[in-house]
Write a protein that holds these residues in place. Structure first.
Motif, PDB file in Angstrom:
ATOM      1  N   ARG A 148      19.361 -21.105  -6.440  1.00  0.00           N
ATOM      2  CA  ARG A 148      20.135 -21.000  -7.676  1.00  0.00           C
ATOM      3  C   ARG A 148      19.402 -20.156  -8.724  1.00  0.00           C
ATOM      4  O   ARG A 148      20.009 -19.349  -9.437  1.00  0.00           O
ATOM      5  CB  ARG A 148      20.421 -22.396  -8.221  1.00  0.00           C
ATOM      6  CG  ARG A 148      21.553 -23.122  -7.490  1.00  0.00           C
ATOM      7  CD  ARG A 148      21.714 -24.523  -8.002  1.00  0.00           C
ATOM      8  NE  ARG A 148      22.966 -25.124  -7.559  1.00  0.00           N
ATOM      9  CZ  ARG A 148      23.198 -26.426  -7.513  1.00  0.00           C
ATOM     10  NH1 ARG A 148      22.249 -27.270  -7.884  1.00  0.00           N
ATOM     11  NH2 ARG A 148      24.356 -26.896  -7.106  1.00  0.00           N
ATOM     12  N   CYS A 175      27.284 -34.269  -6.431  1.00  0.00           N
ATOM     13  CA  CYS A 175      26.076 -34.803  -7.051  1.00  0.00           C
ATOM     14  C   CYS A 175      26.294 -36.238  -7.525  1.00  0.00           C
ATOM     15  O   CYS A 175      27.418 -36.720  -7.643  1.00  0.00           O
ATOM     16  CB  CYS A 175      25.644 -33.919  -8.210  1.00  0.00           C
ATOM     17  SG  CYS A 175      25.025 -32.305  -7.692  1.00  0.00           S
ATOM     18  N   ARG A 235      14.591 -41.553  -7.271  1.00  0.00           N
ATOM     19  CA  ARG A 235      13.846 -40.311  -7.473  1.00  0.00           C
ATOM     20  C   ARG A 235      12.380 -40.544  -7.131  1.00  0.00           C
ATOM     21  O   ARG A 235      11.844 -41.631  -7.341  1.00  0.00           O
ATOM     22  CB  ARG A 235      13.925 -39.837  -8.940  1.00  0.00           C
ATOM     23  CG  ARG A 235      15.306 -39.441  -9.424  1.00  0.00           C
ATOM     24  CD  ARG A 235      15.775 -38.122  -8.810  1.00  0.00           C
ATOM     25  NE  ARG A 235      17.024 -37.660  -9.396  1.00  0.00           N
ATOM     26  CZ  ARG A 235      18.227 -38.044  -8.986  1.00  0.00           C
ATOM     27  NH1 ARG A 235      18.329 -38.910  -7.979  1.00  0.00           N
ATOM     28  NH2 ARG A 235      19.317 -37.571  -9.569  1.00  0.00           N
ATOM     29  N   ASP A 279      20.536 -35.283  -4.977  1.00  0.00           N
ATOM     30  CA  ASP A 279      21.097 -34.076  -5.591  1.00  0.00           C
ATOM     31  C   ASP A 279      20.450 -32.787  -5.106  1.00  0.00           C
ATOM     32  O   ASP A 279      21.116 -31.763  -4.993  1.00  0.00           O
ATOM     33  CB  ASP A 279      20.957 -34.144  -7.114  1.00  0.00           C
ATOM     34  CG  ASP A 279      22.000 -35.048  -7.758  1.00  0.00           C
ATOM     35  OD1 ASP A 279      22.945 -35.449  -7.052  1.00  0.00           O
ATOM     36  OD2 ASP A 279      21.863 -35.340  -8.952  1.00  0.00           O
ATOM     37  N   SER A 280      19.160 -32.822  -4.835  1.00  0.00           N
ATOM     38  CA  SER A 280      18.431 -31.579  -4.565  1.00  0.00           C
ATOM     39  C   SER A 280      17.993 -31.401  -3.123  1.00  0.00           C
ATOM     40  O   SER A 280      17.663 -30.285  -2.712  1.00  0.00           O
ATOM     41  CB  SER A 280      17.192 -31.514  -5.468  1.00  0.00           C
ATOM     42  OG  SER A 280      16.245 -32.495  -5.067  1.00  0.00           O
ATOM     43  N   ASP A 328      15.877 -37.166  -2.315  1.00  0.00           N
ATOM     44  CA  ASP A 328      16.647 -36.916  -3.530  1.00  0.00           C
ATOM     45  C   ASP A 328      18.067 -36.509  -3.171  1.00  0.00           C
ATOM     46  O   ASP A 328      18.281 -35.515  -2.479  1.00  0.00           O
ATOM     47  CB  ASP A 328      15.972 -35.813  -4.350  1.00  0.00           C
ATOM     48  CG  ASP A 328      16.574 -35.687  -5.742  1.00  0.00           C
ATOM     49  OD1 ASP A 328      17.728 -35.225  -5.844  1.00  0.00           O
ATOM     50  OD2 ASP A 328      15.901 -36.043  -6.717  1.00  0.00           O
ATOM     51  N   ALA A 352      11.918 -27.107  -2.609  1.00  0.00           N
ATOM     52  CA  ALA A 352      13.031 -27.154  -3.567  1.00  0.00           C
ATOM     53  C   ALA A 352      13.974 -25.990  -3.285  1.00  0.00           C
ATOM     54  O   ALA A 352      14.159 -25.094  -4.112  1.00  0.00           O
ATOM     55  CB  ALA A 352      12.499 -27.104  -4.997  1.00  0.00           C
ATOM     56  N   GLU A 378      15.238 -32.649  -2.128  1.00  0.00           N
ATOM     57  CA  GLU A 378      13.779 -32.652  -2.195  1.00  0.00           C
ATOM     58  C   GLU A 378      13.223 -33.994  -1.724  1.00  0.00           C
ATOM     59  O   GLU A 378      13.870 -35.034  -1.835  1.00  0.00           O
ATOM     60  CB  GLU A 378      13.319 -32.370  -3.630  1.00  0.00           C
ATOM     61  CG  GLU A 378      13.705 -30.983  -4.124  1.00  0.00           C
ATOM     62  CD  GLU A 378      13.333 -30.741  -5.573  1.00  0.00           C
ATOM     63  OE1 GLU A 378      12.321 -31.330  -6.026  1.00  0.00           O
ATOM     64  OE2 GLU A 378      14.042 -29.983  -6.254  1.00  0.00           O
ATOM     65  N   LEU A 384      17.288 -25.720  -2.921  1.00  0.00           N
ATOM     66  CA  LEU A 384      18.505 -25.579  -3.709  1.00  0.00           C
ATOM     67  C   LEU A 384      18.190 -25.014  -5.093  1.00  0.00           C
ATOM     68  O   LEU A 384      18.857 -24.075  -5.562  1.00  0.00           O
ATOM     69  CB  LEU A 384      19.214 -26.931  -3.826  1.00  0.00           C
ATOM     70  CG  LEU A 384      20.554 -26.940  -4.563  1.00  0.00           C
ATOM     71  CD1 LEU A 384      21.545 -26.001  -3.908  1.00  0.00           C
ATOM     72  CD2 LEU A 384      21.120 -28.362  -4.626  1.00  0.00           C
ATOM     73  N   ALA A 385      17.186 -25.546  -5.749  1.00  0.00           N
ATOM     74  CA  ALA A 385      16.808 -25.043  -7.066  1.00  0.00           C
ATOM     75  C   ALA A 385      16.344 -23.591  -6.981  1.00  0.00           C
ATOM     76  O   ALA A 385      16.643 -22.780  -7.862  1.00  0.00           O
ATOM     77  CB  ALA A 385      15.698 -25.914  -7.661  1.00  0.00           C
ATOM     78  N   SER A 386      15.649 -23.246  -5.902  1.00  0.00           N
ATOM     79  CA  SER A 386      15.115 -21.888  -5.753  1.00  0.00           C
ATOM     80  C   SER A 386      16.224 -20.872  -5.562  1.00  0.00           C
ATOM     81  O   SER A 386      16.208 -19.797  -6.184  1.00  0.00           O
ATOM     82  CB  SER A 386      14.144 -21.841  -4.568  1.00  0.00           C
ATOM     83  OG  SER A 386      13.025 -22.678  -4.783  1.00  0.00           O
ATOM     84  N   GLY A 404      21.700 -33.731  -0.672  1.00  0.00           N
ATOM     85  CA  GLY A 404      20.480 -33.987   0.085  1.00  0.00           C
ATOM     86  C   GLY A 404      20.696 -34.276   1.561  1.00  0.00           C
ATOM     87  O   GLY A 404      19.759 -34.178   2.350  1.00  0.00           O
TER      88      GLY A 404
END
Length: 482
Positions: A374, A6, A126, A159-160, A157, A368, A162, A370-372, A182
């Motif tokens: 996790r 990250c 971002r 990191d994500s 993005d 999203a 997105e 990666l967020a999902s 990303g």
């Protein structure tokens, strides 16, 4: 193993390295690697026309210093300054000193460029491109030039993965020191094109556990189960498959097909599709149910094609065996029943199923990923394999790197392919692999089998994917690239 870190981790590592190097040395390393990559893509440098899209900060500086190196080799280099009052001054001086120029008309420069370097936004960006950059980015994408992103495609993005606004799609991305998440995770991965990693000496400063990692052939080969001289079918592991229904008997057949190729010594099928399963796979042990009476197993696969027969799910979750839950088995899944298990649990939803489990729109999961994944792993206290264009495998422990599967092909978007994957992963669970390894290895073999089957560019069936697992397994063991 490919690893990704990250932004904050990269910044900390860069600061530690820069403290030991002469001023500007790290940027020069990056610029040298970037210029070399561009030269390789072009095939020649002398006489080519290169446009630099230069934003503020170090990302623009990398582009300017690389442009200076290419200008000294005879390229015609023009810089489009998107933030003239905040342009990296050292890089700009290097470019003009090497014979490069500042573009008066950016659109005219882009219309004739052979290569465009995207240095608009760095890894800290971002929310997509700024409004004033969008016309420039569109002109670049509409030209005939090869577009090379500096570290990361602008507007994505780091990191994500997105993409929340407009972004500049690259043909290739040259990234420095380490991959960024990303670059490996959709939708941002789709914007990156071919990714080249430039070593700038950052490895010693990076933590041993990355944010994201991607297996390669040798990693899969190391994890694959191998029978010993003393092995028998029971010592190798037995996988139970609870799948299929009167309406969907094929789901049972395909799940068993995957299970038979995953290294377990035996497959027990439990359900109403016994005739269809035995007709195709006479080696399968069959039982009409319930699962508790079918015999001992080391893992269960439950869900593919169950239809209304989801009553078996609570019984299987109450067992002490490893469990994989897929498809219909995910409906009305009780988080408490999953969190209360002591044995490994692997959930394998696609985006629609994940959205239902999270009670959000499917589009939110797809944008999203990666967020999902996790959040699903956290909420259910289980390992989660989120299927899709990039398959992600998340451990419930947030400190463990999320695995992303680099294999696969769009041809895998075909009915029944997930059933094969479930059987394959469940079989690997039965051999003793933990849920994260079983899911990751299964996704890799499944994707590689599909890629090999679709190598001629023609459609494939799920049956062909299952048939191709053996060849994919062998390719990993032999270390070949396919």
């Amino acid at each position: 193993m490919r690893t990704a870190h990250c932004v904050d981790t990269v910044r900390t590592a860069e600061a530690a390295l820069m403290a030991r190097l002469p001023e500007g040395a790290l940027m020069q390393r990056a610029a040298a690697g970037l210029a070399a990559a561009c030269a390789d893509l072009l095939g020649r440098v002398y006489g080519v026309r290169i446009a630099l899209l230069v934003g503020s900060g170090d990302n623009g500086g990398d582009a300017l210093y690389a442009g200076a190196r290419l200008a000294r080799r005879g390229a015609g280099v023009s810089a489009v300054l998107l933030a003239p009052d905040r342009t990296h001054q050292g890089g700009l001086a290097a470019l003009t000193g090497a014979g490069g120029r500042i573009a008066d008309d950016p659109f005219a420069v882009l219309a004739t460029a052979d290569l465009v370097l995207d240095g608009i936004i760095g890894i800290g960006g971002r929310g997509g491109l700024r409004p004033d950059a969008i016309p420039i980015a569109r002109a670049a994408r509409g030209s005939n030039a090869v577009i090379v992103a500096v570290d990361l495609p602008s507007g994505t993005d780091a990191d994500s993965g997105e993409v929340t606004g407009e972004a500049l799609r690259a043909d290739a991305t040259v990234t420095f020191g380490t991959h960024k998440p990303g670059l490996l995770i959709d939708p941002a991965r789709e914007y990156a094109g071919t990714v080249r990693l430039v070593d700038i000496g950052l490895d010693a400063e990076l933590p041993s556990i990355p944010a994201v990692e991607a297996l390669q052939h040798e990693d899969v080969a190391r994890l694959l189960p191998r029978p010993s001289a003393e092995s028998d079918k029971y010592r190798r592991g037995v996988v139970g498959v609870v799948a299929g229904s009167a309406r969907y008997p094929g789901a049972a057949v395909l799940a068993v097909a995957g299970a038979l190729r995953g290294g377990a010594g035996a497959v027990r099928y439990v359900g109403p599709a016994t005739e269809a399963v035995i007709a195709r796979f006479p080696e399968t042990l069959v039982h009409t149910g319930p699962p508790a009476k079918a015999g001992r197993v080391q893992s269960w696969v439950v869900g593919p094609g169950l239809g209304e027969g989801i009553g078996a799910v609570p019984e299987i979750l109450a067992s002490d065996a490893a469990v994989l839950v897929d498809a219909d088995g995910l409906r009305q899944l009780d988080p408490e029943a999953v969190r209360g298990r002591s044995a490994p649990t692997l959930l394998t939803p696609h985006a629609g199923e994940a959205a239902a489990l999270l009670e959000v729109a499917r589009e939110e999961v797809e944008s999203a990923r990666l967020a999902s994944v996790r959040e699903l792993a956290r909420r259910y206290g289980a390992t989660v394999l989120l299927k899709g264009s990039t398959t992600l495998v998340a451990d419930p422990d947030p400190s463990v790197a999320v695995r992303v599967n680099p294999m696969g092909t769009p041809w895998l978007a075909t009915a029944g392919s997930g059933d094969v994957l479930s059987g394959l992963a469940g079989s690997l669970l039965a051999t003793g692999l933990n849920a994260r390894d079983a899911g990751s290895v299964a996704a890799y073999l499944h994707g590689l089998a599909a890629r090999r089957a679709a190598a001629d560019g023609t459609p494939i069936t799920s049956w062909e994917v299952g048939e191709g697992v053996r060849g994919a397994w062998g390719a990993c063991v032999l270390g070949g690239r396919t």
